[in-house]
Write an enzyme that holds these catalytic residues in place. Structure first.
Site, mmCIF file in Angstrom:
data_model
loop_
_atom_site.group_PDB
_atom_site.id
_atom_site.type_symbol
_atom_site.label_atom_id
_atom_site.label_comp_id
_atom_site.label_asym_id
_atom_site.label_seq_id
_atom_site.Cartn_x
_atom_site.Cartn_y
_atom_site.Cartn_z
ATOM 1 N N THR A 38 14.173 32.489 62.522
ATOM 2 C CA THR A 38 12.789 32.868 62.864
ATOM 3 C C THR A 38 11.741 31.971 62.221
ATOM 4 O O THR A 38 11.952 31.398 61.160
ATOM 5 C CB THR A 38 12.487 34.335 62.489
ATOM 6 O OG1 THR A 38 13.545 35.161 62.960
ATOM 7 C CG2 THR A 38 11.191 34.828 63.091
ATOM 8 N N GLY B 284 11.653 36.772 58.734
ATOM 9 C CA GLY B 284 12.387 37.428 57.639
ATOM 10 C C GLY B 284 12.897 38.808 57.977
ATOM 11 O O GLY B 284 12.888 39.702 57.128
ATOM 12 N N GLY B 285 13.347 38.994 59.225
ATOM 13 C CA GLY B 285 13.983 40.252 59.616
ATOM 14 C C GLY B 285 13.079 41.441 59.384
ATOM 15 O O GLY B 285 11.873 41.404 59.655
ATOM 16 N N THR C 90 12.047 33.171 67.510
ATOM 17 C CA THR C 90 13.310 33.352 66.780
ATOM 18 C C THR C 90 14.546 33.125 67.637
ATOM 19 O O THR C 90 14.506 33.310 68.858
ATOM 20 C CB THR C 90 13.362 34.788 66.202
ATOM 21 O OG1 THR C 90 14.502 34.923 65.378
ATOM 22 C CG2 THR C 90 13.403 35.845 67.286
ATOM 23 N N ASN D 136 17.016 34.731 66.042
ATOM 24 C CA ASN D 136 17.506 35.802 65.174
ATOM 25 C C ASN D 136 18.192 35.229 63.946
ATOM 26 O O ASN D 136 17.545 34.631 63.116
ATOM 27 C CB ASN D 136 18.400 36.792 65.918
ATOM 28 C CG ASN D 136 18.573 38.087 65.121
ATOM 29 O OD1 ASN D 136 17.652 38.499 64.412
ATOM 30 N ND2 ASN D 136 19.723 38.720 65.204
ATOM 31 N N ARG E 12 10.257 37.840 74.624
ATOM 32 C CA ARG E 12 11.463 38.193 73.872
ATOM 33 C C ARG E 12 12.675 38.143 74.792
ATOM 34 O O ARG E 12 12.575 38.385 76.001
ATOM 35 C CB ARG E 12 11.287 39.609 73.320
ATOM 36 C CG ARG E 12 12.397 40.067 72.392
ATOM 37 C CD ARG E 12 11.847 41.098 71.466
ATOM 38 N NE ARG E 12 12.849 41.766 70.639
ATOM 39 C CZ ARG E 12 13.407 41.221 69.552
ATOM 40 N NH1 ARG E 12 13.129 39.988 69.209
ATOM 41 N NH2 ARG E 12 14.253 41.929 68.818
ATOM 42 N N ASP F 139 19.675 42.872 67.438
ATOM 43 C CA ASP F 139 18.494 43.710 67.182
ATOM 44 C C ASP F 139 18.591 45.051 67.918
ATOM 45 O O ASP F 139 17.777 45.947 67.691
ATOM 46 C CB ASP F 139 17.206 42.984 67.590
ATOM 47 C CG ASP F 139 16.728 42.022 66.499
ATOM 48 O OD1 ASP F 139 17.245 42.088 65.369
ATOM 49 O OD2 ASP F 139 15.833 41.206 66.775
ATOM 50 N N SER G 162 12.017 44.873 67.756
ATOM 51 C CA SER G 162 11.792 43.741 66.860
ATOM 52 C C SER G 162 10.910 44.177 65.700
ATOM 53 O O SER G 162 10.253 45.231 65.751
ATOM 54 C CB SER G 162 11.078 42.649 67.654
ATOM 55 O OG SER G 162 10.669 41.592 66.825
HETATM 56 O O1 DON Z 1 12.915 40.310 66.154
HETATM 57 C C1 DON Z 1 13.242 40.518 64.994
HETATM 58 O O2 DON Z 1 12.723 41.356 64.297
HETATM 59 C C2 DON Z 1 14.362 39.693 64.384
HETATM 60 N N1 DON Z 1 15.157 39.134 65.410
HETATM 61 C C3 DON Z 1 13.797 38.667 63.457
HETATM 62 C C4 DON Z 1 14.883 37.905 62.765
HETATM 63 C C5 DON Z 1 14.460 37.152 61.585
HETATM 64 O O3 DON Z 1 13.342 37.162 61.170
HETATM 65 C C6 DON Z 1 15.545 36.376 60.926
HETATM 66 N N2 DON Z 1 15.160 35.904 59.658
HETATM 67 N N3 DON Z 1 15.467 36.349 58.647
#
Ligand code: DON
Length: 584
Positions: free
Chosen positions: A394, A484-485, A412, A414, A115, A434, A463
């Site tokens: 991502t 997907g965040g 990702t 991000n 990361r 994040d 994350s």
């Molecule tokens: O590490 C994480 O949780 C985020 N940076 C992931 C970002 C992500 O999945 C973007 N997509 N929607």
């Protein structure tokens, strides 16, 4: 008929078992705006090896390496490299991620944390006290756009570590498919085109990205990235961290107002961690440890679910209600306790203590929805108008090879196109978003920031990425994960449950409508792309849930490893992002 069952009918799994060539499940058509056509063949069954990525060409890149004799680590690296070329909105050399690797010969699991981390000059108030102007266009806060948004990338180091430690091929071999794509070009996917259109005003400011024709189907070549790939193939990780490309990267980040130095790049290290593991529902679930909060969220939720619904869950409003409730506690824990494990103590054992689980299970097992604060004392939350985000950045991929090695990788930059500038031809991440920009402030995914996750020197931000491998009687049976965040973990868990506990095949399990709840805001999210049956929504409302439609709950890739009557790999890529698997 339940609406998701109807959807399942158009998503028939394709049986694809081919000898020594790379077989593909033909391209799914689902991606971008407006809501896509359903994918017909976004899943396939393979005999020897399979790759499930969120784009067909990337799955094919990995499968090509498998057919050439590479193992799951080689193929995962090739797929990551191809994704970086094919979809710079989602991942690439300028980002970072996590890999969970199962080496069958040693019967050993390894978690690689590559990361991004904050530059050494990062401070807890660097975003809260930021005084500069906000430039035009979407996602324009200093943690999301420009130099300060970029963490020190981990992807090149992660790919090199995967190949060095577990691979059977050289970097120059695994780089082959990505280099070919970068040099010869490839048609722009509908997903990339949609993201390009959404962020055009900012991409136009960048000397490299402004030259891209991102119309759907236009052929995109990436000569500057091809150069970087060639240097990387020759020199490995030091090409990007300790040579002219690294110097250039640091200089460009600084030109964009960032604080990253060449020394930050030289100091970057991949961290090997012990994954989280729990036995539940007759399976061993292995997933991401901190700095991901995703793995913990899933394991706590499953622990509560097993207690409340028993060993054999039945699909319906009651299960969905309990699931939504089971996520609220761990999302509260996330704000309160999660940060970089190198810098803070996270009492995971205490967070999973039987007494605590008992209390949460009693609440989750009730008839009515509870406010998230009921699961613990109230958290600090100062920005209730949470920003929401599309599921575009991502990428998650799964690989299983002929020997039985398994790679689950989530990677990702991000948000789409990361910080939306290139350095040394590479799209830089905006992973600094994040971090908590301030205690109680929501980030791009509406996640409420806590003190342990404020930015700091060399810190890794919390994350949600949750690459997961599930075992039965000591043998891997499922590889799964998502992009997907904040929805990554809830989606990953639902697809795993669909396959292992509700008996769906991988294709239908990925298609099925999903829900999402993250405690704050007090909303139960349902999908417009894969709508939940109206009667289920009514039942959930009657239990007190406030339902809010969102476009989709993440994008999941999965491979189920079936051994009876014969070994078969059931691979599925999410039609929500338009991917297809490949294999042999
Ligand atoms: O590490 C994480 O949780 C985020 N940076 C992931 C970002 C992500 O999945 C973007 N997509 N929607």
């Amino acid at each position: 008929m339940k609406r998701w069952a109807a959807i399942g009918l158009w998503c028939v799994s394709a049986l694809l078992i081919v000898g020594a060539t790379v077989g593909v499940a033909t391209t799914g058509g689902a991606s971008g705006e407006p809501p896509p056509q359903p994918s017909v063949e976004h899943s396939g069954v393979f005999r020897d090896g399979a790759v499930a990525a969120d784009q067909l060409e990337a799955s094919k890149a990995g499968a090509e390496i498998l057919v050439a004799g590479g193992n799951a680590a080689d193929a995962a690296a090739a797929t990551m490299l191809a994704l970086g070329v094919l979809n710079p909105a989602s991942s690439g050399f300028g980002g970072g991620g996590f890999a969970l690797y199962y080496c069958v010969k040693e019967d050993k699991l390894t978690f690689l944390d590559f990361r991004e981390r904050a530059p050494a000059a990062a401070t807890p108030d660097m975003f809260e006290n930021f005084q500069g102007a906000t430039p035009p266009g979407p996602a324009a806060s200093p943690s999301q756009l420009g130099g300060l948004a970029a963490g020190v990338p981990g992807e090149p180091a992660g790919i090199a570590a995967l190949v060095d430690r577990f691979g059977s091929m050289s970097l120059s071999e695994v780089i082959g498919p990505a280099l070919r794509l970068a040099e010869e070009g490839f048609p722009v996917s509908p997903t990339l085109a949609a993201m390009g259109a959404a962020f055009k005003v900012q991409l136009d400011q960048d000397p490299v990205m402004s030259k891209w024709d991102l119309a759907p189907g236009a052929v995109l070549r990436r000569p500057s990235l091809a150069h970087v790939l060639r240097v990387f193939a020759k020199e490995g990780m030091k090409a990007l961290y300790n040579g002219p490309l690294g110097r250039e990267m640091a200089a460009v980040v600084q030109k964009h107002g960032g604080i990253m130095t060449f020394q930050d790049l030289r100091d970057y290290r991949v961290v090997t961690r012990k994954p989280l593991e729990v036995d539940l529902f007759g399976y061993r679930w292995v997933t991401a440890p901190p700095p991901s909060a995703g793995g913990f969220t899933m394991l706590q939720s499953l622990t509560i679910l097993e207690r409340v619904v028993g060993a054999k869950p039945v699909y319906g409003a009651s299960l969905l209600h309990t699931m939504a409730e089971s996520w609220k506690g761990p999302f509260v824990d996330r704000q309160r306790y999660f940060g970089d494990p190198a810098q803070i103590i996270q009492p995971l054992d205490r967070m999973m203590s039987p007494g605590r689980i008992e209390k949460r299970a009693a609440l989750a097992g009730g008839e009515k929805a509870n406010p998230a604060d009921a699961y613990d004392f109230p958290i600090v939350w100062t920005s209730p108008a949470a920003r929401t985000s599309d599921n575009a950045g991502t990428s998650h991929l799964c690989v299983v090879d002929v020997e039985g090695n398994v790679a689950a990788v989530t990677t990702t930059v991000n948000r789409p196109f990361g910080a939306r500038f290139t350095a040394a031809g590479i799209v830089m991440n905006d992973e600094m978003d994040d971090f908590a920009s301030g205690v109680g402030e929501s980030n791009a995914f509406g996640l409420v920031g806590g003190a342990p996750n404020l930015p700091g020197p060399r810190k890794r931000p919390v994350s949600t990425m949750s690459p997961t491998i599930v075992f039965k009687d000591g043998k891997p049976v499922l590889c799964v994960g998502a992009s997907g965040g904040s929805r990554i973990v809830t989606a990953t868990q639902q697809v795993a449950m669909n396959i292992l506990l509700l008996g769906m095949d991988a294709g239908h399990a990925v298609d099925a409508p999903r829900i999402h709840h993250q405690g704050f805001p007090e909303k139960l999210r349902v999908e417009t792309m894969m709508p939940l049956d109206d009667s289920l929504q009514d039942d959930l409302r009657a239990r007190g849930h406030v339902i809010e439609p969102i476009r989709n709950v993440a994008n999941v890739q999965a491979i189920q490893i079936v051994t009876e009557p014969e070994r078969r790999l059931h691979a599925a890529s999410d039609p929500r992002k338009g991917g297809s698997p490949a294999g042999h």
